[in-house]
Design a protein around this motif. Sequence first.
Motif, PDB file in Angstrom:
ATOM      1  N   GLY A 113      36.692 -20.598 -15.399  1.00 30.79           N
ATOM      2  CA  GLY A 113      36.524 -20.816 -16.815  1.00 30.79           C
ATOM      3  C   GLY A 113      37.984 -21.291 -17.218  1.00 30.79           C
ATOM      4  O   GLY A 113      38.021 -21.988 -18.029  1.00 30.79           O
ATOM      5  N   GLY A 114      39.067 -20.862 -16.811  1.00 29.32           N
ATOM      6  CA  GLY A 114      40.451 -21.424 -17.065  1.00 29.32           C
ATOM      7  C   GLY A 114      40.312 -22.948 -16.756  1.00 29.32           C
ATOM      8  O   GLY A 114      40.970 -23.743 -17.825  1.00 29.32           O
ATOM      9  N   CYS A 115      39.893 -23.485 -15.477  1.00 30.69           N
ATOM     10  CA  CYS A 115      39.948 -24.844 -15.379  1.00 30.69           C
ATOM     11  C   CYS A 115      39.188 -25.627 -16.526  1.00 30.69           C
ATOM     12  O   CYS A 115      39.656 -26.596 -16.999  1.00 30.69           O
ATOM     13  CB  CYS A 115      39.391 -25.167 -13.954  1.00 30.69           C
ATOM     14  N   VAL A 116      37.928 -25.318 -16.503  1.00 28.44           N
ATOM     15  CA  VAL A 116      37.038 -26.162 -17.578  1.00 28.44           C
ATOM     16  C   VAL A 116      37.746 -25.923 -19.042  1.00 28.44           C
ATOM     17  O   VAL A 116      37.623 -26.958 -19.704  1.00 28.44           O
ATOM     18  CB  VAL A 116      35.605 -25.318 -17.522  1.00 28.44           C
ATOM     19  N   LEU A 117      38.102 -24.799 -19.302  1.00 27.43           N
ATOM     20  CA  LEU A 117      38.622 -24.394 -20.826  1.00 27.43           C
ATOM     21  C   LEU A 117      39.961 -25.435 -21.101  1.00 27.43           C
ATOM     22  O   LEU A 117      40.335 -25.894 -22.149  1.00 27.43           O
ATOM     23  CB  LEU A 117      38.528 -23.226 -21.358  1.00 27.43           C
ATOM     24  N   SER A 118      40.652 -25.565 -19.897  1.00 27.15           N
ATOM     25  CA  SER A 118      41.873 -26.359 -19.885  1.00 27.15           C
ATOM     26  C   SER A 118      41.647 -27.695 -20.145  1.00 27.15           C
ATOM     27  O   SER A 118      42.245 -28.555 -20.912  1.00 27.15           O
ATOM     28  CB  SER A 118      42.937 -26.180 -18.680  1.00 27.15           C
ATOM     29  N   GLY A 119      40.562 -28.102 -19.739  1.00 23.26           N
ATOM     30  CA  GLY A 119      40.017 -29.748 -19.769  1.00 23.26           C
ATOM     31  C   GLY A 119      39.743 -29.854 -21.059  1.00 23.26           C
ATOM     32  O   GLY A 119      39.662 -31.212 -21.580  1.00 23.26           O
ATOM     33  N   VAL A 120      39.064 -29.062 -21.896  1.00 23.53           N
ATOM     34  CA  VAL A 120      38.523 -29.212 -23.420  1.00 23.53           C
ATOM     35  C   VAL A 120      39.679 -28.975 -24.372  1.00 23.53           C
ATOM     36  O   VAL A 120      39.449 -29.304 -25.604  1.00 23.53           O
ATOM     37  CB  VAL A 120      37.296 -28.591 -23.479  1.00 23.53           C
ATOM     38  N   ALA A 121      40.791 -28.406 -24.059  1.00 24.14           N
ATOM     39  CA  ALA A 121      41.796 -27.938 -24.962  1.00 24.14           C
ATOM     40  C   ALA A 121      42.332 -29.039 -25.639  1.00 24.14           C
ATOM     41  O   ALA A 121      42.565 -30.181 -24.939  1.00 24.14           O
ATOM     42  CB  ALA A 121      42.797 -26.985 -24.146  1.00 24.14           C
ATOM     43  N   GLY A 122      42.749 -28.957 -27.004  1.00 23.42           N
ATOM     44  CA  GLY A 122      43.283 -29.982 -27.711  1.00 23.42           C
ATOM     45  C   GLY A 122      44.571 -30.044 -27.960  1.00 23.42           C
ATOM     46  O   GLY A 122      45.306 -30.885 -28.718  1.00 23.42           O
ATOM     47  N   SER A 123      45.261 -28.603 -27.656  1.00 22.75           N
ATOM     48  CA  SER A 123      46.792 -28.557 -27.905  1.00 22.75           C
ATOM     49  C   SER A 123      47.358 -27.865 -26.824  1.00 22.75           C
ATOM     50  O   SER A 123      46.813 -27.620 -25.805  1.00 22.75           O
ATOM     51  CB  SER A 123      46.940 -27.739 -29.126  1.00 22.75           C
ATOM     52  N   LEU A 124      48.729 -28.145 -26.832  1.00 22.70           N
ATOM     53  CA  LEU A 124      49.635 -27.532 -25.611  1.00 22.70           C
ATOM     54  C   LEU A 124      49.540 -25.945 -25.689  1.00 22.70           C
ATOM     55  O   LEU A 124      49.562 -25.559 -24.419  1.00 22.70           O
ATOM     56  CB  LEU A 124      51.012 -28.188 -25.905  1.00 22.70           C
ATOM     57  N   TRP A 125      49.389 -25.529 -26.729  1.00 18.43           N
ATOM     58  CA  TRP A 125      49.257 -24.023 -26.863  1.00 18.43           C
ATOM     59  C   TRP A 125      48.129 -23.504 -26.148  1.00 18.43           C
ATOM     60  O   TRP A 125      47.898 -22.658 -25.501  1.00 18.43           O
ATOM     61  CB  TRP A 125      49.196 -23.513 -28.340  1.00 18.43           C
ATOM     62  N   THR A 126      46.862 -24.000 -26.540  1.00 16.85           N
ATOM     63  CA  THR A 126      45.745 -23.742 -25.922  1.00 16.85           C
ATOM     64  C   THR A 126      45.644 -24.011 -24.411  1.00 16.85           C
ATOM     65  O   THR A 126      44.974 -23.231 -23.595  1.00 16.85           O
ATOM     66  CB  THR A 126      44.527 -24.253 -26.568  1.00 16.85           C
ATOM     67  N   MET A 127      46.094 -25.059 -23.829  1.00 15.85           N
ATOM     68  CA  MET A 127      46.233 -25.314 -22.782  1.00 15.85           C
ATOM     69  C   MET A 127      47.235 -24.443 -21.811  1.00 15.85           C
ATOM     70  O   MET A 127      46.850 -23.789 -20.658  1.00 15.85           O
ATOM     71  CB  MET A 127      47.093 -26.711 -22.226  1.00 15.85           C
ATOM     72  N   ALA A 128      48.300 -23.884 -22.624  1.00 16.57           N
ATOM     73  CA  ALA A 128      48.857 -22.963 -21.939  1.00 16.57           C
ATOM     74  C   ALA A 128      48.160 -21.486 -21.891  1.00 16.57           C
ATOM     75  O   ALA A 128      48.343 -20.677 -20.904  1.00 16.57           O
ATOM     76  CB  ALA A 128      50.224 -22.339 -22.781  1.00 16.57           C
ATOM     77  N   LEU A 129      47.414 -21.094 -22.784  1.00 16.87           N
ATOM     78  CA  LEU A 129      46.564 -20.034 -22.736  1.00 16.87           C
ATOM     79  C   LEU A 129      45.661 -19.864 -21.674  1.00 16.87           C
ATOM     80  O   LEU A 129      45.523 -19.128 -20.926  1.00 16.87           O
ATOM     81  CB  LEU A 129      45.712 -19.958 -24.037  1.00 16.87           C
TER      82      LEU A 129
END
Length: 413
Positions: A89-105
């Motif tokens: 889940g963390g991999c897939v959701l990092s790929g669709v994140a649109g900001s640095l904060w959500t990528m960090a999350l």
Amino acid sequence: MEELVRPGRNRGWLLRLVIAFGFAQGAVSMARPAVSYRALALGADERAIGVIAGVYALLPLFAAVPLGRRTDHGRCAPLLPVGVVLISGGCVLSGVAGSLWTMALWSGVMGFGHLCFVIGSQSIVARQSAPHEQDRNFGHFTIGASLGQLVGPIAAGALIGGADMAAGSALALFVAGVGCAVAFTSLWRIEHRDAGPGFRTDTGERVPVGRILHARGVPVGILVSLSVLSATDILTAYLPVVGEHRGIAPSVIGVLLSVRAAASIACRLVLTPLLRVLGRTVLLTVTCLLAALLCAAIALPVPVPGLALILALLGFCLGVGQPLSMTTVVQAAPDGARSTALALRLTGNRLGQVAAPAAAGLVAGVAGVAAPFVMLGVLLLVSSGVAVRSHADAEAAAPRRRSGSGLRRSSDV
């Protein structure tokens, strides 16, 4: 216990665990550089890369010991599928994140999943291996990690190498998530119910953390593991940044990271004869010292073939630290606290993964992108010195240890 000692019997669990760990670690090793490249595409600088890499370890920093306590008083295997779900889940959701904060999350979610998987799997190895098998079995177990570290960066580099770095890195993260899910196929019947004495207590009594940390060998194992993992982590996160500054293509960076992983595999395949010749502590001391010099050498403006040679030698040296620090901690920990001791080791790892990337980001912002590797060299040099001190302490305690246990000689512990 007889079942554990008998060679060749019930080895299937270890092979399945190595396969599952290979897929899980491959996903993480693919995702970490992909996260760095995606963050760069979203406008991140060196400091932001350091923060995102640090968040990966932040939640696990606080969760490791409670998970270890739970594992000491229960089964290990349930942590493995939980880890796979969180990593995917963390991999897939990092790929669709649109900001640095959500990528960090989502990077933090990925890190927590990796922690669950590692605590569960390391505890299974400790629980289902006789003392004289632990160096070998932990060495084989970490081959799964090295296989993942070998394949993951190459796959990431191949997918990211196109003109659109943002799209390529997103695709790499999606593929990493799917690849991690394959680990489910190897998790059946991986934990024995009769795991052997000394690795599990049902009384509810907890060994204090202070007592575990004061056990001879535990602090050394934690420091060596922290140093080695910090080196591996910063290599994975910052070699892409070095490549961008030196004009090295992402596909080449992926190959270089895989060269390091292949050298770690080679090291673990010959770990048993190396231990027979040198002993555990001497081997840790020498490899930490050489790794310190090689990390510092990455800061030099060497050509790609020279960088490949440095990373190959560095990978061989770093390959020693993880399995031997596991055995050192497990054999030094009090009865009924093996999983907690391994969790404390992982807490040290995650502390290094929080502090080292953040420090690396600050150092890189001030002194250039190659400077974090000099910092790693200093950390490994300190670990080598501590290992020398532990060797002297173990020699002084050798008569007592030989009379008190049937483990290998104390200078090896």
